[in-house]
Design a protein around this motif. Sequence first.
Motif, PDB file in Angstrom:
ATOM      1  N   PHE A 273     -34.939 -23.962  21.490  1.00 42.88           N
ATOM      2  CA  PHE A 273     -35.596 -24.397  20.254  1.00 42.88           C
ATOM      3  C   PHE A 273     -35.881 -23.217  19.327  1.00 42.88           C
ATOM      4  CE2 PHE A 273     -36.409 -28.357  22.471  1.00 42.88           C
ATOM      5  CZ  PHE A 273     -36.268 -29.261  21.442  1.00 42.88           C
ATOM      6  N   PHE A 274     -36.332 -22.154  19.917  1.00 43.43           N
ATOM      7  CA  PHE A 274     -36.690 -20.963  19.152  1.00 43.43           C
ATOM      8  C   PHE A 274     -35.483 -20.415  18.386  1.00 43.43           C
ATOM      9  CE2 PHE A 274     -38.903 -16.662  19.247  1.00 43.43           C
ATOM     10  CZ  PHE A 274     -39.838 -17.081  18.315  1.00 43.43           C
ATOM     11  N   LEU A 275     -34.405 -20.233  19.087  1.00 41.90           N
ATOM     12  CA  LEU A 275     -33.207 -19.684  18.448  1.00 41.90           C
ATOM     13  C   LEU A 275     -32.626 -20.639  17.411  1.00 41.90           C
ATOM     14  CD1 LEU A 275     -31.485 -17.875  21.430  1.00 41.90           C
ATOM     15  CD2 LEU A 275     -32.726 -16.887  19.509  1.00 41.90           C
ATOM     16  N   GLY A 276     -32.705 -21.958  17.735  1.00 43.59           N
ATOM     17  CA  GLY A 276     -32.243 -22.945  16.758  1.00 43.59           C
ATOM     18  C   GLY A 276     -33.011 -22.811  15.460  1.00 43.59           C
ATOM     19  N   GLY A 277     -34.329 -22.669  15.567  1.00 44.34           N
ATOM     20  CA  GLY A 277     -35.174 -22.527  14.371  1.00 44.34           C
ATOM     21  C   GLY A 277     -34.822 -21.285  13.580  1.00 44.34           C
ATOM     22  N   VAL A 278     -34.613 -20.195  14.279  1.00 45.48           N
ATOM     23  CA  VAL A 278     -34.266 -18.944  13.588  1.00 45.48           C
ATOM     24  C   VAL A 278     -32.956 -19.089  12.826  1.00 45.48           C
ATOM     25  CG1 VAL A 278     -33.557 -16.556  13.954  1.00 45.48           C
ATOM     26  CG2 VAL A 278     -35.554 -17.453  15.140  1.00 45.48           C
ATOM     27  N   GLN A 279     -32.010 -19.787  13.452  1.00 49.47           N
ATOM     28  CA  GLN A 279     -30.723 -19.967  12.770  1.00 49.47           C
ATOM     29  C   GLN A 279     -30.868 -20.770  11.488  1.00 49.47           C
ATOM     30  OE1 GLN A 279     -28.134 -21.508  15.750  1.00 49.47           O
ATOM     31  NE2 GLN A 279     -27.744 -19.483  16.607  1.00 49.47           N
ATOM     32  N   ILE A 280     -31.705 -21.806  11.552  1.00 49.43           N
ATOM     33  CA  ILE A 280     -31.900 -22.612  10.347  1.00 49.43           C
ATOM     34  C   ILE A 280     -32.545 -21.778   9.243  1.00 49.43           C
ATOM     35  CG2 ILE A 280     -33.166 -24.572   9.392  1.00 49.43           C
ATOM     36  CD1 ILE A 280     -32.786 -25.875  12.202  1.00 49.43           C
ATOM     37  N   LEU A 281     -33.526 -20.975   9.640  1.00 47.15           N
ATOM     38  CA  LEU A 281     -34.185 -20.090   8.675  1.00 47.15           C
ATOM     39  C   LEU A 281     -33.180 -19.172   7.996  1.00 47.15           C
ATOM     40  CD1 LEU A 281     -37.540 -18.706  10.058  1.00 47.15           C
ATOM     41  CD2 LEU A 281     -37.007 -19.291   7.692  1.00 47.15           C
ATOM     42  N   MET A 282     -32.306 -18.602   8.792  1.00 49.57           N
ATOM     43  CA  MET A 282     -31.282 -17.699   8.258  1.00 49.57           C
ATOM     44  C   MET A 282     -30.399 -18.416   7.273  1.00 49.57           C
ATOM     45  SD  MET A 282     -29.660 -15.609  11.346  1.00 49.57           S
ATOM     46  CE  MET A 282     -30.441 -14.233  12.111  1.00 49.57           C
ATOM     47  N   LEU A 283     -29.978 -19.613   7.662  1.00 45.46           N
ATOM     48  CA  LEU A 283     -29.123 -20.391   6.771  1.00 45.46           C
ATOM     49  C   LEU A 283     -29.841 -20.660   5.459  1.00 45.46           C
ATOM     50  CD1 LEU A 283     -27.371 -23.026   9.016  1.00 45.46           C
ATOM     51  CD2 LEU A 283     -26.361 -21.138   7.752  1.00 45.46           C
ATOM     52  N   GLY A 284     -31.162 -20.937   5.551  1.00 44.69           N
ATOM     53  CA  GLY A 284     -31.939 -21.214   4.342  1.00 44.69           C
ATOM     54  C   GLY A 284     -31.928 -20.022   3.411  1.00 44.69           C
ATOM     55  N   ALA A 285     -32.149 -18.849   3.957  1.00 42.46           N
ATOM     56  CA  ALA A 285     -32.193 -17.654   3.112  1.00 42.46           C
ATOM     57  C   ALA A 285     -30.827 -17.384   2.498  1.00 42.46           C
ATOM     58  CB  ALA A 285     -32.650 -16.450   3.932  1.00 42.46           C
ATOM     59  N   ILE A 286     -29.781 -17.535   3.293  1.00 40.11           N
ATOM     60  CA  ILE A 286     -28.439 -17.316   2.746  1.00 40.11           C
ATOM     61  C   ILE A 286     -28.168 -18.344   1.644  1.00 40.11           C
ATOM     62  CG2 ILE A 286     -25.969 -17.405   3.288  1.00 40.11           C
ATOM     63  CD1 ILE A 286     -26.737 -16.274   6.066  1.00 40.11           C
ATOM     64  N   GLY A 287     -28.576 -19.585   1.912  1.00 44.31           N
ATOM     65  CA  GLY A 287     -28.386 -20.636   0.914  1.00 44.31           C
ATOM     66  C   GLY A 287     -29.042 -20.307  -0.414  1.00 44.31           C
ATOM     67  N   GLU A 288     -30.211 -19.715  -0.346  1.00 42.50           N
ATOM     68  CA  GLU A 288     -30.932 -19.324  -1.564  1.00 42.50           C
ATOM     69  C   GLU A 288     -30.077 -18.387  -2.429  1.00 42.50           C
ATOM     70  OE1 GLU A 288     -34.117 -19.353  -4.104  1.00 42.50           O
ATOM     71  OE2 GLU A 288     -34.044 -20.487  -2.232  1.00 42.50           O
ATOM     72  N   TYR A 289     -29.467 -17.430  -1.784  1.00 48.67           N
ATOM     73  CA  TYR A 289     -28.629 -16.481  -2.532  1.00 48.67           C
ATOM     74  C   TYR A 289     -27.301 -17.104  -2.952  1.00 48.67           C
ATOM     75  CZ  TYR A 289     -31.950 -12.836  -1.748  1.00 48.67           C
ATOM     76  OH  TYR A 289     -33.092 -12.104  -1.788  1.00 48.67           O
ATOM     77  N   VAL A 290     -26.741 -17.920  -2.085  1.00 50.43           N
ATOM     78  CA  VAL A 290     -25.491 -18.588  -2.452  1.00 50.43           C
ATOM     79  C   VAL A 290     -25.733 -19.466  -3.679  1.00 50.43           C
ATOM     80  CG1 VAL A 290     -23.784 -20.279  -1.718  1.00 50.43           C
ATOM     81  CG2 VAL A 290     -24.514 -18.512  -0.138  1.00 50.43           C
ATOM     82  N   GLY A 291     -26.890 -20.118  -3.712  1.00 48.20           N
ATOM     83  CA  GLY A 291     -27.242 -20.938  -4.866  1.00 48.20           C
ATOM     84  C   GLY A 291     -27.257 -20.115  -6.143  1.00 48.20           C
TER      85      GLY A 291
END
Length: 319
Positions: A273-291
């Motif tokens: 669960f922990f690692l899954g959450g971290v991955q989603i967070l990372m994707l969110g931050a990358i998404g912010e810049y991709v946007g």
Amino acid sequence: MTEAPTISVVVPCHDEEDNITLLIERLTASVEPLDPGFEVILVDDGSHDGTLGVMKREHARDPRIKFVALSRNFGHEAASTAGLSHARGAAVVLIDADLQDPPEVIPELVSKWREGYDLVFATRGTRAGEGRLKRLSSALFYRLMRWLVHFDFPADTGDFRLMSRSVVDAFLQMPERNRFVRGMVAWTGFRSTAVEYSRDARHAGETKYHLGKLILLTLDAITGFSAFPLRLVSMMGFAVTLFSAGATIWVAYARLFLDLPIPGYAFLVTGMFFLGGVQILMLGAIGEYVGRIYTETQRRPLFLVRELGGVEPSDKRSD
Ligand code: UDP
Ligand code: MG
């Protein structure tokens, strides 16, 4: 083309029909003695009320009052840019339409400019008529920004300020679509100073900046001027890796040598669960810049002009 004025005043307006007349009256009273040939550029940012009508009336009465009407609502930052790109003054003052920024402060801004400053911020001392939440959120916003960006970000300033021609020209050269005017102006790094004033309550109408908008502005400001969110994610990833490596070693050690009853699935489940959450967070931050990359590559004009009154069409575009 008439001779360029010394002072231009740019006013972004969205649904401000009840404020403009009084604003023009007070602006004229404080700017006319400094420069009889001044100009005021009113920007109608897609108002739904009689704002444009009032602007036209003011223009007919006094040709120094000019207007730029945008085709729809493009937002405060784009409206300010539209006004700045049409202003011709050697010094340009940006002021809100709602009389929260007293025009009577302009002579002080101008005298600092005459002393040689390129950028004169008007800093808010006290604030009348603003709720506690709004004050707290603005205070937090400025502290956060100061901490995150690495150029001098002035605290407690709104958009009320004077800019010299060099600052305005530099500002108009910036091509980004996600515009955060305060940050961008500070980024130019010209010689700046501040003048303190007390912020009045709105004269009429309602604020268009609610908490949600302030949060969006903060996001824009952070991602526009700092890669900190990305760094935060990498730091978290590093910490999690270190922690889970340590935990694995400890579990193995406890199982093999300490004879402790440790169920095999405990770390498996929490770790997953922990690692899954971290991955989603990372994707969110990358998404912010991709946007941001997405909007920057669209290269759309920042604003579209519907009608001009008394100003020359601007050849300066910010792209
Ligand atoms: N404004 C604008 N476009 C918008 C929203 C606001 O041009 O979409 C103008 C508004 O008319 C005012 C200034 O921006 O002159 C600041 O807006 P407001 O007073 O609502 O913000 P606050 O003072 O509460 O931060
Ligand atoms: Mg206001």
